[in-house]
Design a protein around this motif. Structure first.
Motif, short mmCIF file in Angstrom:
data_model
loop_
_atom_site.label_atom_id
_atom_site.label_comp_id
_atom_site.label_asym_id
_atom_site.label_seq_id
_atom_site.Cartn_x
_atom_site.Cartn_y
_atom_site.Cartn_z
N PRO A 324 19.98 -1.12 26.17
CA PRO A 324 19.06 0.02 26.75
C PRO A 324 17.68 0.10 26.87
O PRO A 324 17.01 0.20 25.76
CB PRO A 324 20.34 0.86 27.11
CG PRO A 324 20.49 1.22 25.65
CD PRO A 324 20.83 -0.70 25.32
N THR A 325 16.55 -0.34 27.60
CA THR A 325 15.34 -0.33 27.59
C THR A 325 14.81 1.23 27.52
O THR A 325 13.86 1.60 26.94
CB THR A 325 14.64 -0.77 28.66
OG1 THR A 325 15.39 -0.33 30.60
CG2 THR A 325 14.99 -2.49 28.71
N SER A 326 15.98 2.27 28.04
CA SER A 326 15.30 3.50 27.90
C SER A 326 16.72 4.78 28.05
O SER A 326 18.09 3.97 28.73
CB SER A 326 14.63 4.25 29.04
OG SER A 326 15.84 3.52 30.22
N LEU A 327 16.60 5.74 27.27
CA LEU A 327 17.68 7.09 27.15
C LEU A 327 17.44 7.91 27.92
O LEU A 327 16.05 8.48 27.96
CB LEU A 327 17.93 6.64 26.26
CG LEU A 327 18.96 5.74 25.28
CD1 LEU A 327 19.05 6.15 23.39
CD2 LEU A 327 20.03 4.89 26.06
N THR A 328 18.38 8.48 28.50
CA THR A 328 18.13 9.99 29.05
C THR A 328 18.10 10.88 28.07
O THR A 328 18.99 10.74 27.09
CB THR A 328 19.18 10.15 30.46
OG1 THR A 328 20.55 10.10 29.68
CG2 THR A 328 18.72 9.03 31.35
N PRO A 329 17.76 11.85 28.59
CA PRO A 329 17.94 12.79 27.01
C PRO A 329 19.56 13.41 26.67
O PRO A 329 19.90 13.69 25.75
CB PRO A 329 17.04 14.52 27.56
CG PRO A 329 16.20 14.10 28.41
CD PRO A 329 16.81 12.42 28.80
N ALA A 330 20.38 13.55 27.77
CA ALA A 330 21.62 13.74 27.29
C ALA A 330 22.66 12.34 27.10
O ALA A 330 23.41 12.99 26.15
CB ALA A 330 22.65 13.30 29.11
N GLN A 331 21.92 10.92 26.58
CA GLN A 331 22.46 10.11 25.91
C GLN A 331 22.10 10.02 25.01
O GLN A 331 22.46 9.58 23.84
CB GLN A 331 22.13 8.35 27.19
CG GLN A 331 22.14 8.26 28.48
CD GLN A 331 22.02 7.20 28.73
OE1 GLN A 331 21.03 6.97 29.17
NE2 GLN A 331 22.51 6.73 29.58
N LYS A 332 20.53 10.66 24.49
CA LYS A 332 20.28 10.84 23.28
C LYS A 332 21.20 11.43 22.61
O LYS A 332 20.81 11.65 21.46
CB LYS A 332 18.49 11.21 23.39
CG LYS A 332 17.68 9.67 23.68
CD LYS A 332 15.95 10.12 23.82
CE LYS A 332 15.11 9.38 24.33
NZ LYS A 332 13.81 9.86 23.89
N ALA A 333 21.03 12.72 22.96
CA ALA A 333 22.05 13.88 22.74
C ALA A 333 23.19 13.29 22.45
O ALA A 333 23.74 14.31 21.37
CB ALA A 333 22.17 14.89 23.35
N ALA A 334 23.56 12.69 23.05
CA ALA A 334 25.14 12.55 22.33
C ALA A 334 25.66 11.35 21.68
O ALA A 334 26.31 11.08 20.64
CB ALA A 334 25.86 11.34 23.73
N ILE A 335 24.21 10.24 21.34
CA ILE A 335 24.03 9.81 20.12
C ILE A 335 23.97 10.61 19.24
O ILE A 335 24.66 10.07 18.05
CB ILE A 335 23.04 8.64 20.68
CG1 ILE A 335 23.77 7.85 21.79
CG2 ILE A 335 22.82 7.75 19.50
CD1 ILE A 335 22.48 6.91 22.28
N GLN A 336 23.29 11.05 18.95
CA GLN A 336 22.75 11.70 17.63
C GLN A 336 24.15 13.02 17.51
O GLN A 336 24.26 13.19 16.50
CB GLN A 336 21.48 13.00 18.45
CG GLN A 336 20.02 11.87 18.66
CD GLN A 336 18.99 12.74 18.88
OE1 GLN A 336 19.18 14.45 19.04
NE2 GLN A 336 18.21 12.18 18.66
N GLN A 337 24.71 13.30 18.31
CA GLN A 337 25.51 14.43 17.93
C GLN A 337 26.38 13.41 17.63
O GLN A 337 27.48 14.24 16.60
CB GLN A 337 26.37 14.85 19.24
CG GLN A 337 27.57 15.87 19.32
CD GLN A 337 27.89 16.64 20.24
OE1 GLN A 337 27.36 16.36 21.29
NE2 GLN A 337 28.61 17.97 19.93
N ASN A 338 27.23 11.86 18.34
CA ASN A 338 28.55 11.17 17.55
C ASN A 338 27.90 10.48 16.35
O ASN A 338 28.86 10.01 15.73
CB ASN A 338 28.68 10.67 18.81
CG ASN A 338 29.41 11.94 19.37
OD1 ASN A 338 30.69 12.62 19.45
ND2 ASN A 338 28.62 11.80 20.57
N PHE A 339 26.80 10.01 16.13
CA PHE A 339 25.91 8.97 15.01
C PHE A 339 25.70 9.74 14.23
O PHE A 339 24.64 11.03 13.95
CB PHE A 339 25.34 7.55 15.34
CG PHE A 339 26.44 7.14 16.74
CD1 PHE A 339 27.41 6.09 16.12
CD2 PHE A 339 26.93 6.83 18.05
CE1 PHE A 339 28.08 5.60 16.83
CE2 PHE A 339 27.52 6.98 18.79
CZ PHE A 339 28.31 5.44 18.47
#
Length: 339
Positions: A324-339
């Motif tokens: 992806p060329t950009s991420l929403t705040p929610a997507q970033k939070a999900a990535i940080q939470q799961n990885f």
């Protein structure tokens, strides 16, 4: 006294010209009027060739000097009582004798002229003409010249220059990767020049064998323009050029196929079908994350190997990930939470 001087005039020589002068005159005129030259003139080329054919033959020249062109061609008028070659009784009803072949003599043709030029060495003839056999006064050996028929192979040559090899003319032949995979037949229309200077069209069939590569050369001997100096036609050579394929890339006998995955598919897995060059569909899948640039190899699904019947190269599937060329705040939070 010479009855007719037309042939001498055509060659630009006197009726008293020697054999060597006749040879030189023919060489100069033939190279000037040959149809392949900028100064070429097919009809003039034919006329000077017939002139040389007659004047270079001791017996024909004597007949021409005494009785004219038609007699030298073999058309001796029976009613001419002053002609020893007329009818036996000297009258119109007597038998006739012909020196040029079939009764009626036959006119000198363009083919005769090209044959003579080729037999005399073509464009490779030397400044002083040719080296002939010393057994007779004719450049064709004995007094019989062509042995009674125009256009035949001469006899009695001394040292004749070897004929050059015909040219090879290369032409690119664009072929799709699919056709190189399966094999095919291409029908190509060519335009070529004949011995008499006219042009004709011909269809050549090129059989493309499975597995052939760019650079493969296919030769067709004696199919191009006629080359008088060689006495045959050019060789046509087709050179295979592979057209770019939008899906597959070839590397020798192997094929490479890029499969693009979404970011989600690269992490969570996927199921896909890919279609090979021969139309087969093969399933590919993953249940675990896959790194960008990962390659899967499928033996025997590549290109046919032309030098190994039944053999094939491999198919390489390279996975590309569409990040992806950009991420929403929610997507970033999900990535940080799961990885």
């Amino acid at each position: 006294m010479v009855k007719d001087t037309k042939l001498y005039t055509l060659l630009g020589i006197d009726p008293s010209a020697s054999e060597q002068e006749i040879k030189k005159a023919y060489r100069k005129a033939a190279l000037k009027y040959h149809p392949d030259k900028p100064t070429g003139d097919t009809e003039k080329f034919k006329e000077i060739s017939e002139a040389f054919d007659i004047l270079s033959n001791e017996e024909k020249r004597e007949i021409y000097d005494n009785y004219g062109l038609e007699a030298a061609r073999g058309n001796a008028p029976a009613a001419d009582t002053g002609n020893p070659f007329a009818g036996a009784g000297g009258g119109a009803g007597g038998p006739q004798f012909h020196f040029g072949g079939a009764p009626g003599g036959g006119r000198y043709s363009n083919t005769d002229a090209f044959n003579l030029f080729s037999q005399m060495g073509g464009f490779g003839m030397g400044d002083d003409g040719f080296t002939f056999s010393s057994s007779g006064g004719s450049p064709f050996g004995g007094a019989g010249g062509f042995g009674g028929s125009r256009g035949g192979m001469p006899g009695g040559f001394g040292r004749q220059p070897p004929r050059p090899e015909p040219d090879t003319v290369s032409m690119p032949l664009s072929v799709t990767l699919e056709d190189l995979y399966k094999g095919t037949t291409k029908k190509l229309k060519i335009t070529r020049k004949n011995a008499n200077g006219t042009k004709e069209q011909k269809v050549i069939e090129v059989n493309i064998k499975p597995g052939w590569k760019s650079g493969t050369k296919i030769n067709f001997s004696n199919e191009g323009d006629y080359q008088p100096e060689c006495g045959t036609r050019q060789t046509i050579q087709f050179v295979i050029e592979e057209k770019p394929n939008p899906i597959f890339k070839r590397d020798g006998n192997d094929l490479t196929l890029n499969v693009t995955l979404t970011f989600k598919e690269s992490l969570c897995g996927f199921e896909r079908d890919v279609t090979t060059l021969d139309g087969r569909r093969i399933p590919i899948s993953r249940t675990q994350p896959i790194q960008p640039g990962t390659t899967s190899t499928y033996p025997g699904l590549g290109m046919p190997i032309s030098k190994a019947p039944g053999g094939r190269g491999d198919l390489h599937i390279v996975y590309k990930v569409d990040y992806p060329t950009s991420l929403t705040p929610a997507q970033k939070a999900a990535i940080q939470q799961n990885f």
